[in-house]
Write a protein that holds these residues in place. Sequence first.
Motif, PDB file in Angstrom:
ATOM      1  N   MET A 121      45.927  36.322  48.562  1.00  0.00           N
ATOM      2  CA  MET A 121      45.835  37.662  47.958  1.00  0.00           C
ATOM      3  C   MET A 121      44.655  38.425  48.562  1.00  0.00           C
ATOM      4  SD  MET A 121      45.607  38.494  43.965  1.00  0.00           S
ATOM      5  CE  MET A 121      46.070  36.790  43.787  1.00  0.00           C
TER       6      MET A 121
ATOM      7  N   LYS B 209      41.896  40.954  48.340  1.00  0.00           N
ATOM      8  CA  LYS B 209      41.173  41.689  47.290  1.00  0.00           C
ATOM      9  C   LYS B 209      41.084  43.168  47.634  1.00  0.00           C
ATOM     10  CE  LYS B 209      36.688  41.755  49.267  1.00  0.00           C
ATOM     11  NZ  LYS B 209      35.282  41.580  49.262  1.00  0.00           N
TER      12      LYS B 209
ATOM     13  N   VAL C  53      44.007  45.255  46.234  1.00  0.00           N
ATOM     14  CA  VAL C  53      43.885  45.522  44.797  1.00  0.00           C
ATOM     15  C   VAL C  53      42.863  46.624  44.550  1.00  0.00           C
ATOM     16  CG1 VAL C  53      43.345  44.514  42.573  1.00  0.00           C
ATOM     17  CG2 VAL C  53      44.520  43.149  44.292  1.00  0.00           C
ATOM     18  N   SER C  54      41.669  46.455  45.120  1.00  0.00           N
ATOM     19  CA  SER C  54      40.632  47.459  44.919  1.00  0.00           C
ATOM     20  C   SER C  54      41.067  48.823  45.420  1.00  0.00           C
ATOM     21  CB  SER C  54      39.354  47.066  45.658  1.00  0.00           C
ATOM     22  OG  SER C  54      38.764  45.993  45.004  1.00  0.00           O
TER      23      SER C  54
ATOM     24  N   TYR D 135      43.346  50.548  42.962  1.00  0.00           N
ATOM     25  CA  TYR D 135      42.565  51.096  41.854  1.00  0.00           C
ATOM     26  C   TYR D 135      41.826  52.349  42.289  1.00  0.00           C
ATOM     27  CZ  TYR D 135      43.363  46.598  39.550  1.00  0.00           C
ATOM     28  OH  TYR D 135      43.930  45.497  38.977  1.00  0.00           O
TER      29      TYR D 135
ATOM     30  N   LEU E 162      42.264  56.173  40.769  1.00  0.00           N
ATOM     31  CA  LEU E 162      41.161  56.946  40.192  1.00  0.00           C
ATOM     32  C   LEU E 162      40.904  58.211  41.009  1.00  0.00           C
ATOM     33  CD1 LEU E 162      38.692  54.140  39.055  1.00  0.00           C
ATOM     34  CD2 LEU E 162      40.509  55.278  37.789  1.00  0.00           C
TER      35      LEU E 162
ATOM     36  N   MET F 263      53.089  45.090  38.883  1.00  0.00           N
ATOM     37  CA  MET F 263      51.805  45.018  39.590  1.00  0.00           C
ATOM     38  C   MET F 263      51.424  43.577  39.891  1.00  0.00           C
ATOM     39  SD  MET F 263      49.211  47.868  38.137  1.00  0.00           S
ATOM     40  CE  MET F 263      47.857  47.692  39.263  1.00  0.00           C
TER      41      MET F 263
ATOM     42  N   PHE G 150      51.148  41.816  43.656  1.00  0.00           N
ATOM     43  CA  PHE G 150      49.870  41.304  44.149  1.00  0.00           C
ATOM     44  C   PHE G 150      49.861  39.781  44.250  1.00  0.00           C
ATOM     45  CE2 PHE G 150      47.765  45.333  42.458  1.00  0.00           C
ATOM     46  CZ  PHE G 150      47.856  45.937  43.698  1.00  0.00           C
ATOM     47  N   SER G 151      50.813  39.106  43.609  1.00  0.00           N
ATOM     48  CA  SER G 151      50.813  37.650  43.682  1.00  0.00           C
ATOM     49  C   SER G 151      51.532  37.213  44.955  1.00  0.00           C
ATOM     50  CB  SER G 151      51.506  37.073  42.456  1.00  0.00           C
ATOM     51  OG  SER G 151      52.879  37.356  42.530  1.00  0.00           O
TER      52      SER G 151
ATOM     53  N   SER H  72      37.788  42.546  40.271  1.00  0.00           N
ATOM     54  CA  SER H  72      38.721  42.146  41.327  1.00  0.00           C
ATOM     55  C   SER H  72      38.036  41.644  42.590  1.00  0.00           C
ATOM     56  CB  SER H  72      39.667  43.310  41.657  1.00  0.00           C
ATOM     57  OG  SER H  72      38.943  44.496  41.803  1.00  0.00           O
TER      58      SER H  72
ATOM     59  N   GLN I 160      43.515  33.211  39.159  1.00  0.00           N
ATOM     60  CA  GLN I 160      43.565  34.368  40.043  1.00  0.00           C
ATOM     61  C   GLN I 160      44.465  35.460  39.444  1.00  0.00           C
ATOM     62  OE1 GLN I 160      45.312  33.663  43.918  1.00  0.00           O
ATOM     63  NE2 GLN I 160      43.352  34.215  44.841  1.00  0.00           N
ATOM     64  N   ILE I 161      45.659  35.050  39.045  1.00  0.00           N
ATOM     65  CA  ILE I 161      46.591  36.048  38.507  1.00  0.00           C
ATOM     66  C   ILE I 161      46.131  36.519  37.133  1.00  0.00           C
ATOM     67  CG2 ILE I 161      48.985  36.457  37.859  1.00  0.00           C
ATOM     68  CD1 ILE I 161      49.764  34.605  40.081  1.00  0.00           C
TER      69      ILE I 161
ATOM     70  N   LEU J  19      43.596  39.094  37.794  1.00  0.00           N
ATOM     71  CA  LEU J  19      44.311  40.264  38.296  1.00  0.00           C
ATOM     72  C   LEU J  19      44.968  41.011  37.129  1.00  0.00           C
ATOM     73  CD1 LEU J  19      45.292  41.764  40.809  1.00  0.00           C
ATOM     74  CD2 LEU J  19      47.305  40.310  40.782  1.00  0.00           C
TER      75      LEU J  19
ATOM     76  N   SER K  49      42.322  43.066  35.206  1.00  0.00           N
ATOM     77  CA  SER K  49      41.914  44.344  35.811  1.00  0.00           C
ATOM     78  C   SER K  49      43.074  45.333  35.820  1.00  0.00           C
ATOM     79  CB  SER K  49      41.347  44.125  37.212  1.00  0.00           C
ATOM     80  OG  SER K  49      42.318  43.568  38.053  1.00  0.00           O
ATOM     81  N   SER K  50      44.319  44.829  36.032  1.00  0.00           N
ATOM     82  CA  SER K  50      45.468  45.743  36.018  1.00  0.00           C
ATOM     83  C   SER K  50      45.629  46.368  34.640  1.00  0.00           C
ATOM     84  CB  SER K  50      46.763  45.003  36.343  1.00  0.00           C
ATOM     85  OG  SER K  50      46.642  44.322  37.542  1.00  0.00           O
TER      86      SER K  50
ATOM     87  N   PHE L  48      43.110  49.083  34.385  1.00  0.00           N
ATOM     88  CA  PHE L  48      43.452  50.192  35.265  1.00  0.00           C
ATOM     89  C   PHE L  48      44.607  51.012  34.690  1.00  0.00           C
ATOM     90  CE2 PHE L  48      46.294  51.756  38.600  1.00  0.00           C
ATOM     91  CZ  PHE L  48      45.482  52.739  39.133  1.00  0.00           C
TER      92      PHE L  48
END
Lengths: 563, 358
Positions: free
Chosen positions: A1, A3, A6-7, A10, A14, B167, B171-172, B286, B298-299, B302, B305-306, B309
């Motif tokens: 994954m 990072k 993901v960041s 986000y 935003l 999501m 991401f996984s 994250s 990990q998930i 994730l 944070s998802s 968000f």
Amino acid sequence: MDKNIVSRVYLGGLLILALSLFYYQALKGEHYLRRAKNNYVRVVPLRSIRGSIFDRNSRVLAYDKAVFNIAVIPHQIEKKKNSLLKELAKFSDYDVNLIHRNYNKGLNNIFSPVDVILDINKSMVLKLKERFKDDILINPQAQRHYSYPYEFAHLLGYVKEAAPFYESLKKYGYRPLERVGFLGIEQYHDAYLKGEDGGDLIEVNAAGRTVGFLGVRKPKRGKDVYLTIDCRIQKIAHQILGEKKGVIILMDSKSGEIFSLVSSPSFDPNFFIKGRNVQRFLDNKNYPLFNRAIQATYPLGSTFKPIIGVAALEEGKITPSTKFNCIGGINIADTEFSCWSVHGEENLHQGLAHSCNVYFYNLGIILGAETMAKWAKKFGLDSLRGIDLPYEKKGFVPTPQWKTDALGKHWFLGDTLNLSIGQGFIEASPLEVLLGINVFANGGYLVRPYLLWKVDNADSRLRAKTYLGISQGNLNIIKQGLIGAIEADGGTAQLLKKLNLNIAGKTGTAQTKGESHGWFVGFFPHQEPKYAICVFLEHGGSSYEALGVTYLFLKRLKEENLL
Amino acid sequence: MKLKLTPVKTIIICVIFLNILSLMSLYSSLHQAGEFKEQAIFHKQIIWIVISWACLIIFSFISYRFYFDLSFILYGLNLVLLIFVIVFGKRIMGAQRWLDIGFFSFQPSELSKIAVIFILARFFSHPEKSFLRVVLFPFALVMINVFLIFKQPDLGTASILLFLFFMLGFFSKVRKRYFIFLLIGGFLFSPLAGKFLKSYQRKRLTVFLNPNVDPLGAGYTIIQSKIAIGSGKIFGKGFLSGTQNQFNFLPERHTDFIFTVIAEEWGLAGCLFLLSIYYLLLRKISQGLSKIRDPFAQILSLGISSFFFLHIFINIGMTLGILPIVGLPLIFLSYGGSHLLISFILLGIFFNICRSHK
């Protein structure tokens, strides 16, 4: 994954928000600030008309009538508020404290009118308008009115503003100023009755004068509801009960259609609508707000006996000719369980007609507590009858297991004897008792009682019945016993014979703390039962008083050709 | 395994800042024409914040592996509660999606957010990658939840659950095309969903496209919300000085529309600062992801944070009128106990993951 992905997602999200904020606040900020300053947008609510409620003969029971309120706009009278309200009070002869209370209660935002004087007559409205000119507004409003307040209070309930419960109602599309039904039909069938409020959205200038018209949503009228109740019967039932605490229910035996359902003492719902002092209803020790027909449960006394009788027949424990000897009581473990008279040798028919306790003590011993409880439950004494009124309460049927679990005590033979004559722990609401006995009238059906007949013109009756699977022969044996209570020599309800209505039924005196409760439950004409009736008097003394009320009630109905 | 910079301290500072901002905005939103109304709400929120911090500490000591085993039980419990609410709710005027537990009431749909994160973390971290086991089965479980919550009706939570599924899926390490299949399938069936919408929800969606359709109802809220935000301009009107807010133009401003209060009083500068804080928070949660060896953890992080968000994006998006009004709280800021508690519990779980990987 990764990072970074993901960041970045986000950050991207935003950034979209940041850019929109930049657009609204930096680029268009001036425009919105101007709009905010001129934001004298006012919502003038237009109340919807709530549907009316009618009885089966289209007599109106509840309707919205127009009333005139005097309103002020807080923003406009800001500086002279106190002096103006004082003047208003002086001129209109309205309590100044009440005006202030209404003002504080109704204040929503400073540009929306607040009703300060409620429900005043037309000539006064005109006088006030002449005197105070633009400082006040005439605010015609729809107000709920009940034509027969005391007679129908428990059945209809009343309406309240949604505001205090708004938090829980808003997800379902209610608005704070909207009225919502509380108790009775008004609550249960609120979805039909309630219309949809609308409003004018207008723009006003700093002086409070309308300068623009932004939009309107027209209010929608609610639907009319027709009940199965006959207003004339309801009035008579209320009159006959008078000051007594109790219940009268008259129902169609086959369908479960309710003709009349009265609980006494009662209250005046109009008081709750007009914001008058309702403390005397709330503080009354007799609990007039309480619908005793469905919200309270009582010991059944002898009205339970027909159910025990049919249980013994169905379980094959007795035949109609099985006899027991009544010597005025029965002695169990050094305790005397008495009968109200000395009946001698009696069979089931006589036992029912004379309401002999000893006969049913014996049945109780033969059947046992478990079996009796099973039959009480079969007759619906511990379940809701599903009438279309809110807050129905179900009765209670005790079992030995329950007593051990809940009270930590053993079930004694004495408990069994008590249960066999409807005493002790068993309790049911008058409605449940009526429907239980009604099984013997309509060939073995537990019907569902209902009040709603039509919504506007659409037939909305919700008929339902459960067949209990009891043999017709056994039902008829009990029915004969119930006829015997009126027709036979020494029958407990002989008084009703004079009416010539061919009544069958069962009396009951339920012992309790204080005065006993009185019951009469029955049906007529017994050949082809049309009506089922329940009369219950809370602490009425004995079944005899209940019998008296039944007699007077049916006599009036007969005299006025209502049957 | 060592993370370069422990994120825990930074996150704690961010959350304390958000707590303070939340109380200030709540204090301001409860004022009307200079008068402090409904002080009880303010006091309740303080109590909720204290309780939430306590939960955060407790949860940071519970090993996160425990949730692997707990996930199905929690999911089952959540289903029971949701069904209970539907059955129970119908009886009382059809007006309940809350369960009363003593002094506060609790919304079971909040619990289902946690339950869904747990089961998704469990499924998506499974070494086997077959479509049926890893994608279709969890999708079915999520959809049952979505459907029940939709019935309540709570459109906001239902959409959060769906977004979480996609999501976390993307991401996984599960194959992306599986999710693309599902998405395409979903689009084909979407007209059906319209049938389940309550009339007022459908109205809200039409109003989203054109606020002037219903200037009194949902449209009114969007119009007034935009005026509040826009009129804050660059530096805002100052604390307790928002006119939109003080004159009661905006309903629900202490719950779902708390952002309008902040935007009006602190302007673009304040909003950007707030967004930076949120970003810092999300980044800290994250940034260590790739260093966590346990795929479940990990998930799980994730998912945490998802979750934050999605709430931030959808809530602020709806106050700005770029997303439909669905009724979701703004995380850490809106008034309300259930979502605050859930957010803190999730942070507590994340802290435990950090501790285990030190």
